[in-house]
Each structure stands twice: as structure tokens, then as C-alpha cells.
Design an enzyme around this catalytic site. Sequence first.
Site, short mmCIF file in Angstrom:
data_model
loop_
_atom_site.label_atom_id
_atom_site.label_comp_id
_atom_site.label_asym_id
_atom_site.label_seq_id
_atom_site.Cartn_x
_atom_site.Cartn_y
_atom_site.Cartn_z
N HIS A 1 -1.65 -6.91 -2.17
CA HIS A 1 -1.12 -6.49 -0.87
C HIS A 1 0.14 -7.29 -0.57
O HIS A 1 0.23 -8.46 -0.95
CB HIS A 1 -2.20 -6.72 0.20
CG HIS A 1 -1.81 -6.23 1.55
ND1 HIS A 1 -0.98 -6.95 2.39
CD2 HIS A 1 -2.13 -5.10 2.21
CE1 HIS A 1 -0.82 -6.26 3.51
NE2 HIS A 1 -1.50 -5.14 3.43
N ASP B 1 -3.59 1.43 6.89
CA ASP B 1 -3.05 0.12 7.26
C ASP B 1 -3.31 -0.19 8.74
O ASP B 1 -2.46 -0.78 9.42
CB ASP B 1 -1.55 0.00 6.92
CG ASP B 1 -1.14 -1.45 6.63
OD1 ASP B 1 -1.99 -2.35 6.74
OD2 ASP B 1 0.04 -1.67 6.31
MN MN Z 1 -1.70 -3.57 4.95
#
Ligand code: MN
Length: 361
Positions: A199, A324
Site C-alpha cells: 500500500h 479506500d
Molecule cells: Mn488506501
Amino acid sequence: MKDQTMTLTRRTLLAGTVALGAAATAGASPPRKRAYRRIATEEGFLSPGVLAQNNKTHIPGVPFIVDGGPGGGIGRVLTDLDAGRIAAMDADGIDMQLLLLASPGVQIFERATAVALAAESNDYVAAACKRHPTRLAALAAVAPQDPAAAAKELERATRTLGLKGAVINSHTFDHYLDEKQFWPIFEAAEALDLPIYIHPREPATGMREIMSGPVAGGPAWAYGVEVGTHVLKLISAGVFDHFPKLRIVVGHMGEALPFWLPRIDNRYVAMRAGMFGGAKPMQRLPSDYIRENLWVTTSGMNYWPQLRMTLDVLGRDRVMYATDYPFEKQAEAVGFVEAMPLSESDKKALFEDVAARVFKI
Ligand code: MN
């Protein structure tokens, strides 16, 4: 042809907004039963321990995660793994969130603190997954500052706590996972048959100085380019030759890698042929590793030309849905995918099947 493309693009750009209401409605009271669960695979959370330590730690370049302000702000949203989060998922039509310790995770802390807080975070999120087994799953945080401890924690968090793999927020104090000191983590992931999600975070020092400002820096550009570069460093170092079954996941529609694929191969082959003085050959073409060791998620990229190209380039068995949350809007991202010209079977793959397979959900 040009007109058609432009029309599609304009319609696509509007799709997220247009479909927002439809998605919210679908979540609240579905007009018909969907043939698939919507699993979102890059959803943020914080444990209380990591949040407290974040607030005591200077994060170079990014005053990003602070609990800030009355009521706790984003920190309160990120630590809520119960009523508030589940209500938001219900409202937006998300069946399950795969939780990742929000970037930069424990990777900005000194070694002992990072190791302890990875365990604290994994215990915290595992307990929430046990309370909401049909709604929440999670990846384990590990501390690359101590690779042996990270490998051990990965085993504990998955075998004992039931987590589904690991998340690593790119570099750790400017060190990337292509360095052999970190390979015990890959060895554990491959042996346990678990994916590692790389990430983004703010790039390493030299890159951060160049990629700065509101457009070239941060999530607009630097984060994605940095993670794409990280994956290419793994390929260059022979990580996938050494760990052929290793599975890496990246977000943001593949962090630009699908777009670059032909040029990466083309220039690599030219280099290997001596154009730039030769390069140490890997066993296969860069694109072979990207097509076989890499999975991507849609997080934050609600744009049809990108999704269509990524599905074309990597195939539908490589692409997963992600929002997200809470940094991006769930209803908008769900509405985007639902409005796209994909078959029910393609949507089922994107929303459910690939994630179920990759993360064993
Ligand atoms: Mn993220």
C-alpha cells in the site's frame, strides 16, 4: 470512433455521480437480490495503540493521520470497527470490508514499538472480525523493521487470529522489500500461501524531495508511482524467481503498471541485449511476473477507460474491487462499477470471486 470514445468518456466521468443515488438505494433496500457480495479490499482502520503513537510521531512530509479536532475526527472513524462502520457499509451497499491498518502503519516507529504495535493492531482488528464475521476481514500489520519478528507475527496473525495476509505500506525508513534482509517475510508469506498487499505512503527521502507539491506529490501522483516502482524493484531483484508462488496485491488500478507493461518489457529486452550496457537477466519477462504474481484493486480509480484497460491487460482474474474507505466514498465507487458496461459475471468476479480466492474469504 473518436466521437464515440469522447461520449463514453464523458458519460463515464459522470457515472460515479449519476449512479450515487442508485447505489445508496441498492444498499438500503435492494430492488432485487444481487448475485454477488460486494467485497471491498483496501479499507482503512487504526487500532487505538497505533493512533496514539501516530499522534506522538512526526511523519516526514505528511501530517496525515491525526485524531484531530473535537469528536476525534478521522481517528474516530478509523478506530470504529462496529456500529458506525457497519452502518456506513449498509448505507453504501458494501457487504464486506477487508481492513488494512491505515498507512503508514507501524513502519514509522522504532523497531520495538513497531513490533509491539503490529501485534496490538492485529489483536484489535481480529476481535472485530470475530464480532462481525460476515462483514469484516483483515490483513495483518507487520513490522519490516524486524523481518524475523514480522514473519512470526504473520504466522500468528493468520493461523491463530484468522487474518488473511499482510499489508506493508511500501518502504520502511527508505528501505524497500527488494533488499534481502526482508526476504524472510516473503518466505513466510509463500509458505503460508498468503498475499502481501503493498500500500502507498509518502515516498522515500530522495523521491519525496523531487515529487512534491499538490499534484506531483502525495496521492495525486507520487504514492502510485512509488508503489509501482516498488513492484518493479521486486521483479528486478529476482524476488519472484526466488519465490515463484508469492502473491503481491497493489491498489489504484495497478499503480500505473498495466499502462506501462509493453514499454517495460520492450526496454528491458533492449537493456538485456546490451543497449545500456546489459542488465542482470531475470528468468522471465517483467510482464510475466506482473501477470502471474500480481493482483490489483480499483481503490480510488473510478474511471472506465482505466478499468477496461486493466481488465484487458491483466484479465478479470487479477482485478478486485476496493473503495479506500474512509478516504474515498464507498457509494461513489460502488455506483461507478455498477454503472459500467460489464456482464453480471464480470461484476461478480470484480466484486467477489477474485477477492474470495486471493484472500480466502
Ligand atoms: Mn488506501
